[in-house]
Scaffold this motif. Structure first.
Motif, PDB file in Angstrom:
ATOM      1  N   UNK A 101      31.172  55.607 142.505  1.00 22.56           N
ATOM      2  CA  UNK A 101      33.017  56.468 141.927  1.00 22.56           C
ATOM      3  C   UNK A 101      32.713  57.198 141.774  1.00 22.56           C
ATOM      4  N   UNK A 102      32.474  58.854 141.729  1.00 24.85           N
ATOM      5  CA  UNK A 102      33.074  59.624 141.136  1.00 24.85           C
ATOM      6  C   UNK A 102      34.506  59.926 140.878  1.00 24.85           C
ATOM      7  N   UNK A 103      34.678  60.261 139.238  1.00 26.67           N
ATOM      8  CA  UNK A 103      36.099  61.045 139.029  1.00 26.67           C
ATOM      9  C   UNK A 103      36.067  61.436 138.124  1.00 26.67           C
ATOM     10  N   UNK A 104      37.198  62.178 137.581  1.00 30.92           N
ATOM     11  CA  UNK A 104      37.358  63.326 136.583  1.00 30.92           C
ATOM     12  C   UNK A 104      38.442  62.451 135.539  1.00 30.92           C
ATOM     13  N   UNK A 105      38.458  62.774 134.284  1.00 28.76           N
ATOM     14  CA  UNK A 105      38.784  61.580 133.549  1.00 28.76           C
ATOM     15  C   UNK A 105      40.509  62.811 132.581  1.00 28.76           C
ATOM     16  N   UNK A 106      41.314  61.560 132.976  1.00 23.13           N
ATOM     17  CA  UNK A 106      42.505  61.864 132.468  1.00 23.13           C
ATOM     18  C   UNK A 106      44.239  61.698 133.235  1.00 23.13           C
ATOM     19  N   UNK A 107      43.236  61.899 134.121  1.00 20.87           N
ATOM     20  CA  UNK A 107      44.581  61.923 135.122  1.00 20.87           C
ATOM     21  C   UNK A 107      45.213  60.699 135.800  1.00 20.87           C
ATOM     22  N   UNK A 108      45.589  61.012 137.422  1.00 26.57           N
ATOM     23  CA  UNK A 108      45.737  59.489 138.006  1.00 26.57           C
ATOM     24  C   UNK A 108      44.748  59.818 138.766  1.00 26.57           C
ATOM     25  N   UNK A 109      43.703  60.381 139.357  1.00 22.79           N
ATOM     26  CA  UNK A 109      42.931  59.880 139.744  1.00 22.79           C
ATOM     27  C   UNK A 109      41.491  58.427 138.234  1.00 22.79           C
ATOM     28  N   UNK A 110      41.465  58.813 137.432  1.00 17.48           N
ATOM     29  CA  UNK A 110      41.137  58.135 136.817  1.00 17.48           C
ATOM     30  C   UNK A 110      41.690  56.610 137.082  1.00 17.48           C
ATOM     31  N   UNK A 111      43.209  56.916 136.534  1.00 15.86           N
ATOM     32  CA  UNK A 111      43.788  55.347 136.308  1.00 15.86           C
ATOM     33  C   UNK A 111      43.886  54.984 137.704  1.00 15.86           C
ATOM     34  N   UNK A 112      43.598  55.699 139.094  1.00 16.45           N
ATOM     35  CA  UNK A 112      43.731  54.522 140.259  1.00 16.45           C
ATOM     36  C   UNK A 112      42.265  53.778 140.790  1.00 16.45           C
ATOM     37  N   UNK A 113      41.057  54.886 139.923  1.00 18.69           N
ATOM     38  CA  UNK A 113      39.814  54.277 140.569  1.00 18.69           C
ATOM     39  C   UNK A 113      39.933  52.915 138.690  1.00 18.69           C
ATOM     40  N   UNK A 114      40.323  53.130 137.757  1.00 20.07           N
ATOM     41  CA  UNK A 114      40.340  52.216 137.686  1.00 20.07           C
ATOM     42  C   UNK A 114      41.385  50.661 137.867  1.00 20.07           C
ATOM     43  N   UNK A 115      42.200  51.480 138.199  1.00 18.74           N
ATOM     44  CA  UNK A 115      43.041  50.210 138.953  1.00 18.74           C
ATOM     45  C   UNK A 115      42.560  49.766 140.376  1.00 18.74           C
ATOM     46  N   UNK A 116      41.760  49.747 141.380  1.00 12.61           N
ATOM     47  CA  UNK A 116      41.274  49.432 142.245  1.00 12.61           C
ATOM     48  C   UNK A 116      39.927  49.134 142.447  1.00 12.61           C
ATOM     49  N   UNK A 117      38.871  49.798 141.576  1.00 15.10           N
ATOM     50  CA  UNK A 117      37.372  49.916 141.888  1.00 15.10           C
ATOM     51  C   UNK A 117      36.940  49.143 140.472  1.00 15.10           C
ATOM     52  N   UNK A 118      37.160  48.051 141.149  1.00 17.27           N
ATOM     53  CA  UNK A 118      36.714  46.973 139.632  1.00 17.27           C
ATOM     54  C   UNK A 118      34.753  46.473 139.961  1.00 17.27           C
ATOM     55  N   UNK A 119      34.767  46.228 141.064  1.00 15.27           N
ATOM     56  CA  UNK A 119      33.455  46.482 141.667  1.00 15.27           C
ATOM     57  C   UNK A 119      32.266  47.410 141.467  1.00 15.27           C
ATOM     58  N   UNK A 120      32.578  48.507 142.267  1.00 21.22           N
ATOM     59  CA  UNK A 120      31.782  49.705 141.816  1.00 21.22           C
ATOM     60  C   UNK A 120      31.583  50.110 140.845  1.00 21.22           C
ATOM     61  N   UNK A 121      30.611  50.419 140.923  1.00 22.18           N
ATOM     62  CA  UNK A 121      29.804  51.799 139.508  1.00 22.18           C
ATOM     63  C   UNK A 121      30.951  52.991 139.780  1.00 22.18           C
ATOM     64  N   UNK A 122      31.626  53.088 138.791  1.00 16.70           N
ATOM     65  CA  UNK A 122      33.038  54.213 138.141  1.00 16.70           C
ATOM     66  C   UNK A 122      32.365  55.135 137.390  1.00 16.70           C
ATOM     67  N   UNK A 123      31.586  56.779 137.473  1.00 19.51           N
ATOM     68  CA  UNK A 123      30.893  57.275 137.170  1.00 19.51           C
ATOM     69  C   UNK A 123      32.382  58.312 136.302  1.00 19.51           C
TER      70      UNK A 123
END
Length: 271
Positions: A161-183
């Motif tokens: 998973x790739x995400x841009x920093x600092x906004x709601x996208x990053x917060x969403x990724x951190x909340x829901x993707x605990x097993x995927x590799x998030x960059x």
């Protein structure tokens, strides 16, 4: 004491009470000036002659900063419309999603550019009425669309998973993707090319952005944008507590939508 005398005393008491009341009321009016209306950002903007607008410039179709430094997009055109209604000019303040709140509080009258409403942001600012309903949905290579239909399908150790920093996208990724590799990738403009180039598999962002990016990047496809993972709204950020300014901007936005101005601007950038 006869009845005539009692009536005379009663009338005198009433007259005296009325006179005292009138004197007190007059004295209060003379000694205490009417409460002044709180100073509004509306007054500041009109006196300054400029509307200071915070925007990231990295979020098409809402706000994008071109190589020459000029901004363009739906919310840029809308900011110009708001400034025109006020009879002032726009002064843009470039910010980032990570610094949006601090820059807005320190430097700006309004923040635009695809800003999502959130309760966390609401603790510090006012929002206008929402101008667009949106929500988080995936975008991936077209050949992989079937693999990323659900949060569970995305949240696996094999998914990048790739995400841009600092906004709601990053917060969403951190909340829901605990097993995927998030960059966390720093550039929201070139982030979609990372997926095309095979360096990432999927990004979850606002449905409206995925619809535009699939047009700009053939080979990428938005995944069920009509059924995002959650409900979201876009609105403009305003100073907290300033009801006067909020009501002005809300009324301008209401008229822009009712007259078709907003739809015309939106169509210009989305079609």
């Amino acid at each position: 004491m006869n009845k005539k005398r009692l009536n005379s005393l009663a009338i005198g008491a009433i007259t005296l009470a009325a006179a005292c009341t009138g004197t007190a009321a007059f004295g209060q009016g003379a000694d205490t000036a009417p409460a002044a209306s709180p100073h509004s950002r509306l007054d500041t903007v009109l006196a300054r002659g400029t509307l200071q607008v915070c925007t990231t410039g990295d979020y098409k179709p809402y706000s994008f900063r071109k190589p020459d430094g000029a901004f363009e997009g739906i919310d840029i055109d809308m900011a110009e419309s708001l400034a025109k209604s006020l009879g002032v000019k726009v002064e843009y303040v470039k910010t980032t999603w990570a610094n949006l709140m601090s820059d807005f509080l320190a430097k700006c009258d309004i923040a635009v550019g695809g800003v999502s409403t959130s309760l966390e942001r609401q603790k510090h600012v006012f929002f206008t009425q929402p101008y667009m309903i949106d929500g988080k949905t995936p975008i991936a290579r077209c050949a992989d669309v079937d693999k990323y239909q659900t949060l569970a399908q995305i949240d696996t150790p094999a998914t990048r998973v790739i995400v841009n920093p600092g906004g709601t996208n990053e917060r969403f990724a951190k909340q829901y993707f605990t097993h995927a590799k998030v960059t966390v990738y720093p550039d929201n403009v070139t982030i979609f090319k990372q997926i095309l180039d095979g360096k990432a598999d999927v990004m979850v962002t606002d449905a409206s952005e995925t619809l535009l990016q699939q047009k700009l990047n053939p080979g990428l496809c938005s995944v069920h944008p009509d059924k995002p993972f959650q409900y979201g709204e876009k609105a403009y950020m305003l100073p907290q507590g300033d009801v006067t300014f909020q009501q002005y901007v809300d009324q301008w936005l209401h008229l822009a939508r009712a007259t078709g101005e907003f739809q015309s601007i939106s169509d210009k950038w989305l079609k």
